[in-house]
Scaffold this active site. Structure first.
Site, PDB file in Angstrom:
ATOM      1  N   ARG A  57       0.860  -1.219   0.064  1.00  0.00           N
ATOM      2  CA  ARG A  57       0.057  -0.008  -0.103  1.00  0.00           C
ATOM      3  C   ARG A  57       0.906   1.506  -0.049  1.00  0.00           C
ATOM      4  O   ARG A  57       0.385   2.302  -0.367  1.00  0.00           O
ATOM      5  CB  ARG A  57      -0.947  -0.068   1.419  1.00  0.00           C
ATOM      6  CG  ARG A  57      -1.929   1.173   0.944  1.00  0.00           C
ATOM      7  CD  ARG A  57      -2.202   1.969   2.159  1.00  0.00           C
ATOM      8  NE  ARG A  57      -2.040   1.603   3.379  1.00  0.00           N
ATOM      9  CZ  ARG A  57      -1.484   2.439   4.311  1.00  0.00           C
ATOM     10  NH1 ARG A  57      -1.012   3.455   4.308  1.00  0.00           N
ATOM     11  NH2 ARG A  57      -1.686   1.767   5.437  1.00  0.00           N
ATOM     12  N   TYR A 109     -10.945  17.420 -18.205  1.00  0.00           N
ATOM     13  CA  TYR A 109     -11.572  16.248 -17.974  1.00  0.00           C
ATOM     14  C   TYR A 109     -12.727  16.484 -17.088  1.00  0.00           C
ATOM     15  O   TYR A 109     -12.743  17.319 -15.945  1.00  0.00           O
ATOM     16  CB  TYR A 109     -10.778  15.314 -17.542  1.00  0.00           C
ATOM     17  CG  TYR A 109     -11.299  14.152 -17.596  1.00  0.00           C
ATOM     18  CD1 TYR A 109     -11.812  13.211 -18.218  1.00  0.00           C
ATOM     19  CD2 TYR A 109     -11.658  13.243 -15.995  1.00  0.00           C
ATOM     20  CE1 TYR A 109     -12.322  11.846 -18.119  1.00  0.00           C
ATOM     21  CE2 TYR A 109     -12.046  12.020 -15.959  1.00  0.00           C
ATOM     22  CZ  TYR A 109     -12.489  11.368 -17.008  1.00  0.00           C
ATOM     23  OH  TYR A 109     -13.135  10.459 -16.888  1.00  0.00           O
ATOM     24  N   ASP A 181      -2.365  17.907 -17.477  1.00  0.00           N
ATOM     25  CA  ASP A 181      -2.963  16.349 -18.043  1.00  0.00           C
ATOM     26  C   ASP A 181      -2.562  16.056 -19.402  1.00  0.00           C
ATOM     27  O   ASP A 181      -2.959  16.604 -20.564  1.00  0.00           O
ATOM     28  CB  ASP A 181      -4.414  16.430 -17.988  1.00  0.00           C
ATOM     29  CG  ASP A 181      -5.057  15.175 -17.965  1.00  0.00           C
ATOM     30  OD1 ASP A 181      -4.737  14.299 -18.603  1.00  0.00           O
ATOM     31  OD2 ASP A 181      -6.176  15.030 -17.360  1.00  0.00           O
ATOM     32  N   LYS A 206      -6.140   5.012 -20.127  1.00  0.00           N
ATOM     33  CA  LYS A 206      -6.275   5.354 -21.843  1.00  0.00           C
ATOM     34  C   LYS A 206      -5.099   4.564 -22.455  1.00  0.00           C
ATOM     35  O   LYS A 206      -4.782   3.507 -22.404  1.00  0.00           O
ATOM     36  CB  LYS A 206      -6.387   6.746 -21.943  1.00  0.00           C
ATOM     37  CG  LYS A 206      -7.261   7.399 -20.879  1.00  0.00           C
ATOM     38  CD  LYS A 206      -8.666   7.085 -21.198  1.00  0.00           C
ATOM     39  CE  LYS A 206      -9.704   7.230 -20.009  1.00  0.00           C
ATOM     40  NZ  LYS A 206      -9.661   8.540 -19.478  1.00  0.00           N
TER      41      LYS A 206
HETATM   42  C1  LIG Z   1     -10.152   9.304 -18.377  1.00  0.00           C
HETATM   43  C2  LIG Z   1      -9.350  10.667 -18.127  1.00  0.00           C
HETATM   44  C3  LIG Z   1      -9.039  10.823 -16.931  1.00  0.00           C
HETATM   45  C4  LIG Z   1      -9.666  10.190 -15.468  1.00  0.00           C
HETATM   46  O1  LIG Z   1      -8.786   8.901 -15.454  1.00  0.00           O
HETATM   47  P1  LIG Z   1      -9.453   7.567 -14.933  1.00  0.00           P
HETATM   48  O2  LIG Z   1      -8.429   6.609 -14.967  1.00  0.00           O
HETATM   49  O3  LIG Z   1     -10.647   7.294 -15.382  1.00  0.00           O
HETATM   50  O4  LIG Z   1      -9.932   7.931 -13.391  1.00  0.00           O
HETATM   51  C5  LIG Z   1      -8.460  12.119 -16.771  1.00  0.00           C
HETATM   52  N1  LIG Z   1      -8.174  13.016 -17.559  1.00  0.00           N
HETATM   53  C6  LIG Z   1      -8.370  12.429 -18.944  1.00  0.00           C
HETATM   54  C7  LIG Z   1      -7.849  13.666 -20.110  1.00  0.00           C
HETATM   55  C8  LIG Z   1      -9.028  11.442 -19.318  1.00  0.00           C
HETATM   56  O5  LIG Z   1      -9.125  11.051 -20.543  1.00  0.00           O
END
Ligand SMILES: *Cc1c(COP(=O)(O)O)cnc(C)c1O
Length: 391
Positions: A57, A109, A181, A206
């Site tokens: 953890r 997002y 991001d 992703k």
């Molecule tokens: C999907 C996504 C997130 C969040 O990610 P999770 O793995 O679903 O928590 C954050 N920023 C962007 C640009 C995303 O496409």
């Protein structure tokens, strides 16, 4: 187009675990805890004098730390920290570094927006939302005081590109950190830290995972900042599971190859769609005619696998078009091998007020594609038959 970096060797060899059996790939360590020869050896680790496996953890597990070495190598960062999801990474980052006030630049997002507008606000963290190119408003907000600026480029679903280098310089004049991001671009197509950002954040769910079969997140930055962030991850219990870390590390092996193909397929589809009589507008920074092209060419090494377009006609026709596609699947998320399609007004932007959608440049005629790795002719054939059906 900036110089193309080849990350293939790092993606395969960085973070490799030395294994007594000579395993060619790092084994999975699913152990929750790790033992010591004696108390002296244990105290070295507990006292922070030695880095070693200890408790999963805490992220002190070889499958997690070796993944983080690979993620740091790809981001050209001093350190990286892996989380159980993209939102775990983003929420920890905002709690650790945003308590002096947050500024969000441009479209970000939906999950990040919800967190900042609701949960972070309940904890007393205020956020100012500013248009991505409004540098005057950014300067004014920075002057009022903020500890973290958060931006996303390319943005969803308009693929709008924002200037990382310029924003980082403005932030640093005020001693404010910048987080980018980088989920849409990945480190293969864009290196936020090299452009001056303090943190690169990604949903590894992703492109990094790349096969639509794992949920994870990552933050990269300096050793010092990542050490501070690690305390939050530890207390909030947000570390990635060793099994997922192992799976993600394997996916990273093919990241450079996959991104090359995503870029190529998306460019081909963008060019096909931009010449189609039933399409009004294509949003893809790789199109020379795109208003975002020059900036994208300056700060990115590739234009990515995401593209959007506006159909001519009505929102109902766009919905019909989405329903007609057979190879492309109607689903949220992105970055997998299979091509996914969404109509933002029925998914990521469902139920939002029209004024807000107008400001963001999103109409009900907009379709977003996460272009996959299929043969591009098969993708074009699917688009073609669906466009014919609604003509
Ligand atoms: C999907 C996504 C997130 C969040 O990610 P999770 O793995 O679903 O928590 C954050 N920023 C962007 C640009 C995303 O496409």
């Amino acid at each position: 187009m900036a110089e193309h970096n080849d990350f293939s060797t790092e993606a395969i060899h960085s973070g490799q675990i030395e294994d007594p059996f000579g395993a060619a790939v790092s084994p999975l360590y699913d152990s929750t805890t790790f033992s010591f020869a004696d108390t002296e050896a244990l105290l070295e680790v507990v006292g922070g004098r030695k880095q070693a496996a200890f408790y999963s953890r805490y992220g002190m597990n070889p499958s997690i730390t070796s993944l983080e070495q690979r993620l740091a190598a790809l981001d050209k960062a001093e350190s990286a920290l892996a989380f159980g999801s993209g939102m775990a990474a983003i929420s920890a980052l905002c709690l650790a570094f945003g308590r002096g006030g947050m500024i969000c630049l441009g479209e970000i997002y939906g999950g990040t927006t919800v967190f900042l507008q609701h949960q972070a606000k309940l904890l007393g963290i205020g956020t100012q939302f500013i248009a991505s190119d409004d540098h005057a408003a950014l300067k004014a907000s920075l002057a009022q005081g903020a500890s973290l600026v958060f931006m996303e480029t390319p943005a969803n679903p308009t693929l709008k590109i924002s200037d990382i280098e310029k924003t980082a310089a403005l932030c640093h004049q005020h001693g404010t950190r910048l987080a980018v991001d980088n989920t849409f671009a990945t480190p293969i197509n864009q290196q936020p830290l090299a452009l001056g950002a303090d943190f690169a954040v990604q949903s590894a769910t992703k492109y990094l995972g790349g096969h639509s079969d794992l949920t994870a997140g990552v933050v990269s930055g300096t050793d010092r900042d990542i050490t501070e962030l690690n305390e939050w991850r530890k207390s909030l219990g947000q570390a990635i599971a060793p099994e997922i870390a192992h799976k993600l590390k394997r996916s990273l092996v093919t990241l450079p190859l996959r991104i090359e193909r995503h870029n190529k397929n998306a460019q081909t589809l963008a060019e096909y769609l931009s010449q189609h009589p039933l399409i009004d507008k294509v949003y893809y920074p790789g199109l020379v005619a795109s208003e975002n092209h020059d900036l994208a060419a300056r700060q990115m090494q590739g234009f990515g696998g995401m593209l959007s377009f506006d159909l001519k006609g009505s929102g109902a026709a766009a919905r019909q078009f989405a329903d007609r596609l057979t190879l492309m699947k109607l689903a949220p998320s992105l970055g997998g091998a299979e091509t996914l399609i969404t109509q933002p007004v029925t998914s990521s932007h469902y139920g939002l007020p029209k004024a807000l959608l107008d400001r963001a440049g999103i109409s009900d005629r907009m379709i977003r594609l996460s272009v996959g790795l299929e043969a591009v002719d098969d993708l074009i054939a699917d688009l073609e038959q669906a466009l014919k059906a609604i003509a």
